[in-house]
Write an enzyme that holds these catalytic residues in place. Structure first.
Site, PDB file in Angstrom:
ATOM      1  N   CYS A   1       0.913  -1.317   0.330  1.00  7.54           N
ATOM      2  CA  CYS A   1       0.092  -0.012   0.048  1.00  7.54           C
ATOM      3  C   CYS A   1       0.693   1.197  -0.203  1.00  7.54           C
ATOM      4  O   CYS A   1       1.539   1.508   0.678  1.00  7.54           O
ATOM      5  CB  CYS A   1      -0.958   0.019   1.362  1.00  7.54           C
ATOM      6  SG  CYS A   1      -2.433   1.681   0.984  1.00  7.54           S
TER       7      CYS A   1
ATOM      8  N   CYS B   1      -0.714   4.155   1.920  1.00  5.93           N
ATOM      9  CA  CYS B   1      -0.585   4.018   3.699  1.00  5.93           C
ATOM     10  C   CYS B   1       0.350   3.350   4.529  1.00  5.93           C
ATOM     11  O   CYS B   1       0.614   2.411   3.824  1.00  5.93           O
ATOM     12  CB  CYS B   1      -2.241   4.797   4.555  1.00  5.93           C
ATOM     13  SG  CYS B   1      -3.760   3.941   3.609  1.00  5.93           S
ATOM     14  N   SER B   2      -1.295   1.750   5.121  1.00  3.54           N
ATOM     15  CA  SER B   2      -1.165   0.342   5.268  1.00  3.54           C
ATOM     16  C   SER B   2      -1.833  -0.254   5.244  1.00  3.54           C
ATOM     17  O   SER B   2      -1.685  -0.865   6.318  1.00  3.54           O
ATOM     18  CB  SER B   2      -0.034   0.283   7.165  1.00  3.54           C
ATOM     19  OG  SER B   2      -0.564   1.160   6.963  1.00  3.54           O
ATOM     20  N   CYS B   3      -2.918  -0.246   4.252  1.00  2.54           N
ATOM     21  CA  CYS B   3      -3.921  -1.422   4.077  1.00  2.54           C
ATOM     22  C   CYS B   3      -3.250  -2.474   3.868  1.00  2.54           C
ATOM     23  O   CYS B   3      -2.461  -2.666   3.576  1.00  2.54           O
ATOM     24  CB  CYS B   3      -4.831  -0.681   2.234  1.00  2.54           C
ATOM     25  SG  CYS B   3      -5.099   0.943   3.056  1.00  2.54           S
TER      26      CYS B   3
END
Lengths: 218, 103
Positions: free
Chosen positions: A122, A125-127
């Protein structure tokens, strides 16, 4: 608090910075948004909207999820072709069949074959499919991984110990919006007589992100 | 996705296999189209459904009508001029319809 705003060890590039303008990770200081989160949380508790205990219970629930859930899904897909077909077609429905949470996001399962290797990132962000794999590893959230795996995936995979032949197509999946991704690794050779539990034990978190592949010996 | 969001969805303009170009725009706000893919041409891999527009949701608006969301596949060798790897390597990115033009 220590006073080394530029000392973001572990994230130096080791060569002249190829990504000018990319901010370093700021995980060693209390950032503006972290302070804001604490302030909002304290206000919600003070006003009786949430309780500290309710928040702790949610964190506990999150921490209880682990890659073992995902591994169970992969092992089933390896032994049950009808389940695998459904998993690739309608991932969330397949999870329900196994008695797992459907999940808050649409699941996209991408299959590794002899010719194709998939890896997930991602960049924004940090999906991450947290309901299946638990919390993402720190490196998954690092700017280093997020910025590099999209433009030099083969070099990044080599750093993880995975050296792919040029004959294998590398597909990077950038999880930028409402989908969450799970890599279905290829079933390792030498596991033909294994049962579901034994198979699940070789499916690690990294295999399901796509930075590693399972082996019969692991 | 809620029934309301489905009812208030923009019609899908593209189908799998269609060539599309990502708009090049430098706009403020909560944008889910990564910078590195703006201006690039790819192929629709699949339609993922329609979702409230995150650029509106971020400001507590409804995000309706929902925007069709696609997975768009790009050739790595075209996205990065100095790409090291196979010509067949790809990067798939989720992009909302209002960021895509026919190519």
């Amino acid at each position: 608090m220590h006073e080394h705003p530029h000392d973001h060890d572990g994230h130096s590039h080791g060569h002249s910075d190829p990504h000018p303008g990319v901010r370093p990770d700021a995980d060693d200081t209390l950032s503006y948004y972290q302070v804001m989160e604490i302030a909002v949380r304290e206000l919600l508790i003070e006003k009786g909207v949430l309780s500290a205990d309710a928040i702790r219970r949610e964190v506990e629930k999150m921490d209880a999820r682990s890659p073992a859930l995902g591994a169970q899904v992969i092992a089933r897909a390896w032994i049950d072709p009808a389940f695998k077909a459904k998993l690739l077609e309608r991932g969330n429905d397949a999870l329900v069949d196994l008695g797992l949470e459907r999940g808050p996001y649409r699941l996209v399962v991408v299959e590794n074959t002899a010719d194709v290797h998939n890896v997930v990132v991602c960049t924004l962000c940090s999906c991450y499919p947290r309901w299946l794999l638990g919390l993402p590893p720190d490196w998954y959230k690092s700017r280093n991984y997020r910025s590099r795996v999209v433009r030099e995936p083969r070099a990044v995979l080599r750093e993880f110990g995975l050296d792919l032949s040029e004959r294998v197509t590398v597909r990077v999946h950038d999880s930028t919006a409402n989908m969450r991704y799970l890599v279905l690794p290829a079933r390792p050779a030498g596991t033909e007589r294994w049962g579901e539990q034994q198979l699940a034990a070789v499916v690690t978190r990294d295999c399901m992100i796509g930075v590693a592949v399972p082996t019969a010996s692991s | 996705m809620s029934a309301a969001a489905t009812a208030a969805a923009v019609a899908a303009r593209f189908r799998p296999g269609d060539r599309v170009k990502v708009r090049w725009a430098d706009v403020p706000g909560h944008i889910r189209t990564p910078w590195y893919i703006r201006g690039h041409t790819g192929v629709i891999e699949r339609l993922c459904g329609a979702y409230p527009n995150p650029e509106e949701l971020a400001y507590t608006r409804s995000g309706l009508p929902a925007q069709p969301l696609y997975r768009v596949r790009f050739a790595q060798s075209q996205v990065w001029p100095d790409y090291v790897g196979s010509r067949a390597d790809t990067i798939d990115v989720e992009i909302y319809q209002h960021w895509l033009d026919p190519a």
